[in-house]
Motif scaffolding. Structure first.
Motif, short mmCIF file in Angstrom:
data_model
loop_
_atom_site.label_atom_id
_atom_site.label_comp_id
_atom_site.label_asym_id
_atom_site.label_seq_id
_atom_site.Cartn_x
_atom_site.Cartn_y
_atom_site.Cartn_z
N LEU A 48 -37.16 -33.62 25.12
CA LEU A 48 -35.72 -33.39 25.24
C LEU A 48 -35.24 -34.21 26.34
O LEU A 48 -34.40 -34.91 26.58
CB LEU A 48 -35.43 -31.74 25.21
N LEU A 77 -32.45 -33.88 18.73
CA LEU A 77 -32.39 -32.48 18.63
C LEU A 77 -32.67 -31.76 17.65
O LEU A 77 -33.60 -30.77 17.42
CB LEU A 77 -30.96 -32.13 19.24
N ALA A 81 -36.28 -29.55 17.28
CA ALA A 81 -36.05 -28.16 16.69
C ALA A 81 -36.96 -27.94 15.47
O ALA A 81 -37.23 -26.81 15.16
CB ALA A 81 -34.56 -28.00 16.55
N LEU A 197 -31.06 -26.78 22.29
CA LEU A 197 -32.27 -26.87 21.39
C LEU A 197 -32.77 -25.30 21.03
O LEU A 197 -33.18 -25.01 19.99
CB LEU A 197 -33.49 -27.52 22.24
#
Length: 212
Positions: A48, A77, A81, A197
């Motif tokens: 991230l 993202l 995820a 996230l």
């Protein structure tokens, strides 16, 4: 008569009127962005931070268009995820069609990114260029969420212009209600992006439990 969603639904008030929607500020309605958020692993934090560094570099060069925002921020993202991995499927530029009640209009549009689990919609992603507020994308995002072919399930949306991220939840049961998260600002803080996230991972978990 067929009309583009972006032309037919230009304000939040229009979306609420055409779809008989009401916004709720009941905190219990949209718990997915507020409570029991999952912890992030060190690998997720590193990935991230790298995505944010790339975004900040490109953003420092000037305004970014929708496709670049999707490429630099929204897509990483979703990937981190886990939405690009089994059991999820991803569709880009997914076509949707929606017939308005009591009106001779068929609304058509294309969702920037649609994440599915089996036939259930998990996340509708709508990107805007950095020069526009995330609020400008909310009316059409509500329209896309209304097009969910499984109205018995809650629908979730993520709206971003890169500098800001907003989450939306919509249900179509006894009443048609939608709720909003606060606006997250990944441009200003890495923690803001981490929160985003965590919410995506929470939505994944909530949808997965709902369709088992």
């Amino acid at each position: 008569m067929s009309i583009a969603i972006t032309e037919a639904i230009t304000t939040i008030a229009e979306a609420e009127r055409k779809f008989k929607l009401s916004r709720t500020e009941d905190e219990a309605f949209f718990l997915e962005w507020q409570t029991s958020l999952p912890e992030l692993s060190d690998a997720e934090r590193l990935a991230l931070d790298e995505a944010r560094r790339r975004y900040l570099y490109q953003r420092s060069q000037g305004q970014l268009l929708e496709g670049t925002v999707t490429l630099l921020l929204a897509s990483p993202l979703l990937a981190i995820a886990g939405f690009y991995d089994p059991p999820f499927r991803v569709r880009a530029e997914a076509s949707v069609q929606l017939t308005l009640e009591d009106e001779e209009e068929v609304l058509q549009g294309r969702i920037d990114v649609l994440v599915l689990l089996n036939q259930f919609w998990v996340v509708v992603l709508e990107s805007k260029k950095t020069a526009l507020s995330v609020w400008t994308a909310l009316p059409q995002t509500l329209a896309y969420l209304m097009a969910n072919p499984q109205p018995e399930q809650p629908s979730f949306g993520m709206v971003t212009n890169g500098d800001e991220i907003l989450f939306v939840k919509l249900v179509q049961r006894e009443q048609r209600l939608y709720g909003l998260s606060r606006v997250f600002a990944p441009f200003s803080s890495s923690q803001e992006l981490r929160n985003a996230l965590q919410i995506l991972k929470q939505i994944s978990r909530a949808i997965g439990e709902g369709v088992e």
